[in-house]
Design a protein around this motif. Structure first.
Motif, PDB file in Angstrom:
ATOM      1  N   GLY A 189     -17.660  26.699  -4.751  1.00 60.67           N
ATOM      2  CA  GLY A 189     -18.595  25.880  -3.994  1.00 60.67           C
ATOM      3  C   GLY A 189     -19.438  26.658  -3.005  1.00 60.67           C
ATOM      4  O   GLY A 189     -20.106  26.067  -2.151  1.00 60.67           O
ATOM      5  N   ASP A 234     -11.652  19.581 -13.095  1.00 57.32           N
ATOM      6  CA  ASP A 234     -12.807  19.423 -13.984  1.00 57.32           C
ATOM      7  C   ASP A 234     -13.946  20.370 -13.625  1.00 57.32           C
ATOM      8  O   ASP A 234     -14.813  20.646 -14.464  1.00 57.32           O
ATOM      9  CB  ASP A 234     -13.311  17.979 -13.952  1.00 57.32           C
ATOM     10  CG  ASP A 234     -12.383  17.021 -14.680  1.00 57.32           C
ATOM     11  OD1 ASP A 234     -11.550  17.481 -15.484  1.00 57.32           O
ATOM     12  OD2 ASP A 234     -12.494  15.801 -14.443  1.00 57.32           O
ATOM     13  N   ASP A 235     -13.971  20.858 -12.387  1.00 56.39           N
ATOM     14  CA  ASP A 235     -14.967  21.871 -12.014  1.00 56.39           C
ATOM     15  C   ASP A 235     -14.616  23.240 -12.582  1.00 56.39           C
ATOM     16  O   ASP A 235     -15.504  24.061 -12.842  1.00 56.39           O
ATOM     17  CB  ASP A 235     -15.055  22.003 -10.483  1.00 56.39           C
ATOM     18  CG  ASP A 235     -15.622  20.768  -9.808  1.00 56.39           C
ATOM     19  OD1 ASP A 235     -16.598  20.208 -10.334  1.00 56.39           O
ATOM     20  OD2 ASP A 235     -15.093  20.380  -8.750  1.00 56.39           O
ATOM     21  N   ILE A 265      -8.959  24.063  -4.588  1.00 54.14           N
ATOM     22  CA  ILE A 265      -9.032  23.071  -5.651  1.00 54.14           C
ATOM     23  C   ILE A 265      -7.987  21.991  -5.371  1.00 54.14           C
ATOM     24  O   ILE A 265      -6.851  22.294  -4.994  1.00 54.14           O
ATOM     25  CB  ILE A 265      -8.786  23.718  -7.027  1.00 54.14           C
ATOM     26  CG1 ILE A 265      -9.681  24.948  -7.223  1.00 54.14           C
ATOM     27  CG2 ILE A 265      -8.997  22.697  -8.144  1.00 54.14           C
ATOM     28  CD1 ILE A 265     -11.154  24.679  -7.142  1.00 54.14           C
ATOM     29  N   GLY A 271     -12.965  21.631  -4.745  1.00 49.64           N
ATOM     30  CA  GLY A 271     -13.145  21.543  -6.181  1.00 49.64           C
ATOM     31  C   GLY A 271     -12.080  20.690  -6.848  1.00 49.64           C
ATOM     32  O   GLY A 271     -11.065  20.309  -6.240  1.00 49.64           O
ATOM     33  N   THR A 272     -12.305  20.396  -8.107  1.00 57.18           N
ATOM     34  CA  THR A 272     -11.352  19.653  -8.931  1.00 57.18           C
ATOM     35  C   THR A 272     -11.072  20.453 -10.199  1.00 57.18           C
ATOM     36  O   THR A 272     -11.849  21.357 -10.556  1.00 57.18           O
ATOM     37  CB  THR A 272     -11.904  18.271  -9.329  1.00 57.18           C
ATOM     38  OG1 THR A 272     -12.989  18.470 -10.265  1.00 57.18           O
ATOM     39  CG2 THR A 272     -12.408  17.500  -8.108  1.00 57.18           C
TER      40      THR A 272
END
Length: 254
Positions: A244, A218-219, A188, A215-216
């Motif tokens: 992911g 927000d994910d 992330i 990823g972020t």
């Protein structure tokens, strides 16, 4: 961020909540109607975030590895907002090192923050959750808590431990209507991961992900919202990868 009130009436503690993944969780919780205590050692960032979010958030300077700090945190949260109904055990640190060369003080630091911090969090919220009909504990593990990777033996040990503690807690605490689940993020894009290589690390990480991106926060945050909400009332002892597709790949962790 739009709100559907999925956490209306809930009171949450988010450890490591001042930045990165934790800040994303805090924002999502507040947007969904929860009152949130941002618990972190990062005073400036935590205070700024709580100020930004207004009366629904409060910053508490907190060391997850210190039992007295946990006792004070839970008592203050109960008094300020009401009984704790969600604990997001998100705080953690990342250190790389080979089995042969990693200094013992680094190994012990990983244990104290990642594993002991998670343990103390669970231990500290159980009395108030039991007294008020239950709650949700969400423990942040990692894909390194699902499979091994070179130079992460010490880090991975703490994340495997969190996975195991979560499953034991699900059995032990379920009779009190306390649900305990673990979340296993992949790579992330946060300050914690960027310190180990910056943009180059992000690009390399993305190349290993079937979705071809890291990823972020927000994910990650929507999963924490779901697990803390009444939509997840029969989910207990689960381990959920949010990576992911990395752990679906042949040879993961090699």
């Amino acid at each position: 961020m739009s709100s559907t009130g999925r956490l209306q009436g809930k009171v949450a503690i988010v450890t490591g909540g001042a930045m990165g993944q934790g800040a994303g969780i805090v924002r999502a919780y507040v947007a969904e109607g929860a009152k949130v205590v941002v618990a972190d050692v990062a005073k400036d960032e935590g205070t700024d975030l709580a100020t930004e979010l207004g009366d629904s958030a409060h910053f508490a300077h907190h060391d997850v590895s210190d039992q007295a700090s946990w006792t004070a945190l839970v008592a203050d949260t109960d008094e300020r907002f009401g009984p704790v109904s969600i604990l997001a055990n998100n705080a953690g640190i990342l250190r790389f090192g080979s089995i042969q060369d990693m200094p013992i003080d680094e190994v012990e630091l990983l244990f104290r923050v990642n594993q002991l911090g998670c343990w103390l969090g669970m231990q500290s919220v159980v009395p108030t959750m039991r007294a008020h009909g239950g709650g949700a504990i969400i423990n942040s593990s990692s894909t390194e808590g699902l499979a091994g990777m070179a130079n992460t033996a010490a880090y991975g040990a703490t994340k495997f431990a969190i996975r195991g503690m979560t499953k034991a807690a699900a059995h032990e605490l379920g009779k009190y209507n306390i649900r305990t689940n673990s979340v296993h993020p992949g790579m992330i894009d946060t300050p914690m991961t960027r310190v180990h290589g910056g943009d180059l690390a992000m690009e390399y990480g993305a190349s290993k992900v079937p979705l071809r991106r890291v990823g972020t926060p927000d994910d990650i945050a929507p999963l924490y919202v779901f697990l803390g909400s009444d939509e997840a009332t029969y989910i207990n002892g689960a381990e959920i990868a949010i990576d992911g597709g990395v752990t679906a790949t042949h040879g993961f962790g090699g």
